[in-house]
Design a protein around this motif. Structure first.
Motif, PDB file in Angstrom:
ATOM      1  N   VAL A  31       0.852  -1.130   0.199  1.00 46.21           N
ATOM      2  CA  VAL A  31       0.057  -0.121   0.101  1.00 46.21           C
ATOM      3  C   VAL A  31       0.895   1.285   0.082  1.00 46.21           C
ATOM      4  O   VAL A  31       1.968   1.483   0.850  1.00 46.21           O
ATOM      5  N   ILE A  32       0.441   2.102  -0.707  1.00 48.08           N
ATOM      6  CA  ILE A  32       1.406   3.496  -0.875  1.00 48.08           C
ATOM      7  C   ILE A  32       0.291   4.421  -0.624  1.00 48.08           C
ATOM      8  O   ILE A  32      -0.852   4.731  -0.923  1.00 48.08           O
ATOM      9  N   ILE A  33       0.820   5.121   0.542  1.00 44.45           N
ATOM     10  CA  ILE A  33       0.445   6.304   0.937  1.00 44.45           C
ATOM     11  C   ILE A  33       0.985   7.421   0.801  1.00 44.45           C
ATOM     12  O   ILE A  33       2.262   7.652   0.851  1.00 44.45           O
ATOM     13  N   GLY A  34       0.240   8.772   1.318  1.00 42.95           N
ATOM     14  CA  GLY A  34       1.209   9.950   1.012  1.00 42.95           C
ATOM     15  C   GLY A  34       0.376  11.282   0.735  1.00 42.95           C
ATOM     16  O   GLY A  34      -0.778  10.761   0.165  1.00 42.95           O
ATOM     17  N   ASP A 204       0.785  -6.074   3.309  1.00 45.71           N
ATOM     18  CA  ASP A 204       2.027  -6.717   3.994  1.00 45.71           C
ATOM     19  C   ASP A 204       2.904  -5.541   4.218  1.00 45.71           C
ATOM     20  O   ASP A 204       3.873  -5.691   5.162  1.00 45.71           O
ATOM     21  N   ARG A 205       3.038  -4.703   3.628  1.00 49.80           N
ATOM     22  CA  ARG A 205       4.144  -3.372   3.503  1.00 49.80           C
ATOM     23  C   ARG A 205       3.348  -2.090   3.196  1.00 49.80           C
ATOM     24  O   ARG A 205       2.607  -2.087   2.445  1.00 49.80           O
ATOM     25  N   VAL A 206       3.851  -1.066   3.896  1.00 47.08           N
ATOM     26  CA  VAL A 206       3.376   0.354   3.632  1.00 47.08           C
ATOM     27  C   VAL A 206       4.457   0.968   3.246  1.00 47.08           C
ATOM     28  O   VAL A 206       5.521   0.948   3.729  1.00 47.08           O
ATOM     29  N   ILE A 207       4.220   1.860   1.922  1.00 44.16           N
ATOM     30  CA  ILE A 207       5.052   2.679   1.641  1.00 44.16           C
ATOM     31  C   ILE A 207       4.585   3.962   1.867  1.00 44.16           C
ATOM     32  O   ILE A 207       3.679   4.183   1.128  1.00 44.16           O
ATOM     33  N   PHE A 208       5.500   5.108   2.301  1.00 41.64           N
ATOM     34  CA  PHE A 208       5.001   6.440   2.444  1.00 41.64           C
ATOM     35  C   PHE A 208       6.002   7.226   1.552  1.00 41.64           C
ATOM     36  O   PHE A 208       7.027   7.423   1.527  1.00 41.64           O
ATOM     37  N   MET A 209       5.024   8.206   0.714  1.00 42.22           N
ATOM     38  CA  MET A 209       5.748   8.968  -0.477  1.00 42.22           C
ATOM     39  C   MET A 209       5.337  10.174   0.091  1.00 42.22           C
ATOM     40  O   MET A 209       4.223  10.489   0.796  1.00 42.22           O
ATOM     41  N   ASP A 210       6.420  11.401  -0.129  1.00 41.19           N
ATOM     42  CA  ASP A 210       6.280  12.604   0.037  1.00 41.19           C
ATOM     43  C   ASP A 210       7.086  13.292  -0.677  1.00 41.19           C
ATOM     44  O   ASP A 210       8.284  13.010  -1.176  1.00 41.19           O
ATOM     45  N   ASP A 211       6.835  14.142  -1.586  1.00 39.72           N
ATOM     46  CA  ASP A 211       7.672  15.048  -2.565  1.00 39.72           C
ATOM     47  C   ASP A 211       8.501  14.146  -3.492  1.00 39.72           C
ATOM     48  O   ASP A 211       9.769  14.399  -3.738  1.00 39.72           O
ATOM     49  N   GLY A 212       7.604  13.295  -4.077  1.00 39.71           N
ATOM     50  CA  GLY A 212       8.603  12.347  -5.039  1.00 39.71           C
ATOM     51  C   GLY A 212       9.358  11.247  -4.595  1.00 39.71           C
ATOM     52  O   GLY A 212       9.981  10.806  -5.330  1.00 39.71           O
ATOM     53  N   LYS A 213       9.477  11.230  -3.255  1.00 36.98           N
ATOM     54  CA  LYS A 213      10.356  10.076  -2.671  1.00 36.98           C
ATOM     55  C   LYS A 213       9.841   9.129  -1.843  1.00 36.98           C
ATOM     56  O   LYS A 213       8.865   9.730  -0.928  1.00 36.98           O
ATOM     57  N   VAL A 215       9.791   8.027   1.564  1.00 39.76           N
ATOM     58  CA  VAL A 215      10.400   8.293   2.735  1.00 39.76           C
ATOM     59  C   VAL A 215      10.219   7.280   3.747  1.00 39.76           C
ATOM     60  O   VAL A 215      11.362   7.210   4.701  1.00 39.76           O
ATOM     61  N   GLU A 216       9.459   6.293   3.897  1.00 34.66           N
ATOM     62  CA  GLU A 216       9.275   5.385   4.702  1.00 34.66           C
ATOM     63  C   GLU A 216       8.718   4.164   4.160  1.00 34.66           C
ATOM     64  O   GLU A 216       7.967   4.036   3.056  1.00 34.66           O
ATOM     65  N   GLU A 217       9.256   2.900   4.548  1.00 36.99           N
ATOM     66  CA  GLU A 217       8.481   1.611   4.087  1.00 36.99           C
ATOM     67  C   GLU A 217       8.767   0.701   5.272  1.00 36.99           C
ATOM     68  O   GLU A 217       9.841   0.431   6.039  1.00 36.99           O
ATOM     69  N   ASN A 218       7.725   0.244   5.757  1.00 36.27           N
ATOM     70  CA  ASN A 218       7.676  -0.607   6.926  1.00 36.27           C
ATOM     71  C   ASN A 218       6.074  -1.500   6.622  1.00 36.27           C
ATOM     72  O   ASN A 218       5.390  -1.452   6.011  1.00 36.27           O
ATOM     73  N   ALA A 232       5.937  11.595   7.795  1.00 34.71           N
ATOM     74  CA  ALA A 232       4.730  10.503   8.129  1.00 34.71           C
ATOM     75  C   ALA A 232       3.961  10.860   9.440  1.00 34.71           C
ATOM     76  O   ALA A 232       2.711  10.505   9.350  1.00 34.71           O
ATOM     77  N   GLN A 233       4.853  11.090  10.293  1.00 35.37           N
ATOM     78  CA  GLN A 233       3.952  11.719  11.613  1.00 35.37           C
ATOM     79  C   GLN A 233       2.929  12.763  11.445  1.00 35.37           C
ATOM     80  O   GLN A 233       1.882  12.416  11.784  1.00 35.37           O
ATOM     81  N   ASN A 234       3.439  13.723  10.720  1.00 35.32           N
ATOM     82  CA  ASN A 234       2.582  14.730  10.428  1.00 35.32           C
ATOM     83  C   ASN A 234       1.384  14.237   9.468  1.00 35.32           C
ATOM     84  O   ASN A 234       0.168  14.720   9.785  1.00 35.32           O
ATOM     85  N   PHE A 235       1.653  13.762   8.556  1.00 34.51           N
ATOM     86  CA  PHE A 235       0.609  13.197   7.846  1.00 34.51           C
ATOM     87  C   PHE A 235      -0.453  12.360   8.529  1.00 34.51           C
ATOM     88  O   PHE A 235      -1.705  12.372   8.271  1.00 34.51           O
ATOM     89  N   LEU A 236       0.163  11.347   9.049  1.00 27.21           N
ATOM     90  CA  LEU A 236      -0.704  10.413   9.884  1.00 27.21           C
ATOM     91  C   LEU A 236      -1.713  11.238  10.945  1.00 27.21           C
ATOM     92  O   LEU A 236      -2.889  11.041  11.058  1.00 27.21           O
ATOM     93  N   SER A 237      -1.158  12.482  11.529  1.00 29.94           N
ATOM     94  CA  SER A 237      -1.833  13.097  12.528  1.00 29.94           C
ATOM     95  C   SER A 237      -2.939  14.166  11.815  1.00 29.94           C
ATOM     96  O   SER A 237      -3.776  14.376  12.415  1.00 29.94           O
ATOM     97  N   THR A 238      -3.007  14.314  10.442  1.00 30.98           N
ATOM     98  CA  THR A 238      -3.742  15.174   9.734  1.00 30.98           C
ATOM     99  C   THR A 238      -5.085  14.229   9.469  1.00 30.98           C
ATOM    100  O   THR A 238      -6.030  14.532   9.116  1.00 30.98           O
ATOM    101  N   ILE A 239      -4.615  12.861   9.336  1.00 29.33           N
ATOM    102  CA  ILE A 239      -6.059  11.944   8.611  1.00 29.33           C
ATOM    103  C   ILE A 239      -6.461  11.247  10.072  1.00 29.33           C
ATOM    104  O   ILE A 239      -7.599  10.831   9.548  1.00 29.33           O
TER     105      ILE A 239
END
Ligand code: ADP
Ligand code: MG
Length: 240
Positions: A31-34, A204-213, A215-218, A232-239
């Motif tokens: 899953v890609i989020i961002g 199975d895995r989450v990929i966090f994208m920001d600004d074309g990159k 940033v995190e994969e876990n 990622a912390q900021n993004f998650l807190s907004t949603i």
């Protein structure tokens, strides 16, 4: 199944994919989020070459993405894609939407294609809508029909780009259920979504994208409970 190595993509001056590397193994659900504008759709579109890339490599089952022609058509048919807007052909019945590519591209005889299409429409719960045109269906029904249409090509993997973002809230669940079922059947899936509960359940895995990159994969557990980066912390807190 899908591998991107140091992929870069620009739109003019805008650098939208910055050295993106990622792999999706057979049977895996990634899953890609961002945030909006981070390059998630562009990433999906490069995988079946709806967009070209400037540098880097994309491999499908270990083979470089074909540039054009028959091989590219073959690849597109092996990777199903479902978009935010239900891009069914408006002037065709649901059944014809599902049988079009199998009869045209795979040369499946019409009767056989129709029988298979009906099974797929049953599987996603819209068999009773087969003879209607898309506009006569709800958004959730259309999106489920779009999934059936992609499955009719026997894809090796499915790409979903925010498949529920354009849906009324009460219809989101029915589409996510179909996707959850696909995942449990072992379909290889790359999914862009803002549905965090769903992501937590199926990824199975989450990929966090920001600004074309990337940033995190876990794992979803780690990502949602202990996001590492500030972005990622900021993004998650907004949603949340
Ligand atoms: P996301 O899906 O994460 O919202 P996109 O991949 O759609 O992000 O877009 C990434 C960036 O590329 C955004 O800044 C967007 O405005 C830009 N962009 C997307 N498609 C095009 C295009 N066809 N031409 C120019 N810029 C584009
Ligand atoms: Mg997008």
């Amino acid at each position: 199944m899908i591998e991107l190595k140091n992929v870069n993509k620009h739109y003019g001056e805008l650098h939208v994919l910055k050295d993106v590397s990622l792999s999706v193994r057979q049977g895996e659900v990634v899953v890609i989020i961002g945030p909006s504008g981070s390059g998630k759709s562009t990433l999906c579109r490069t995988i079946n070459r709806l967009e070209t890339i400037d540098s880097g490599e994309i491999l499908i089952e270990g083979e470089p993405l074909p540039q054009e022609g028959k091989k590219l058509a073959g690849l597109r048919s092996r990777i199903g894609m479902v978009f935010q807007s239900f891009n069914l052909f408006a002037h065709m019945s649901i059944l014809d939407n599902v049988t079009l590519a199998p009869t045209d591209v795979l040369k499946v005889p019409r009767k056989k294609a129709q029988a298979e299409a009906m099974k797929l429409l049953e599987r996603v719960g819209v068999a009773d809508q087969a003879n209607k045109v898309p506009a006569q269906l709800s958004g959730g029904q259309q999106q489920r029909a779009a999934i059936a249409r992609a499955l009719a090509m026997h894809p090796k993997a499915m790409l979903f780009d925010e498949p529920t973002s354009a849906l009324d809230p009460e219809m989101i669940g029915e589409v996510l259920n179909v996707m959850t079922e696909l995942a449990s059947e072992g379909m290889t899936m790359l999914i862009v979504t803002h549905e965090m509960n769903f992501a937590r359940q199926v990824a199975d895995r989450v990929i966090f994208m920001d600004d074309g990159k990337i940033v995190e994969e876990n794992t979803p557990e780690e990502f949602f409970e202990h996001p590492v980066s500030e972005r990622a912390q900021n993004f998650l807190s907004t949603i949340r």
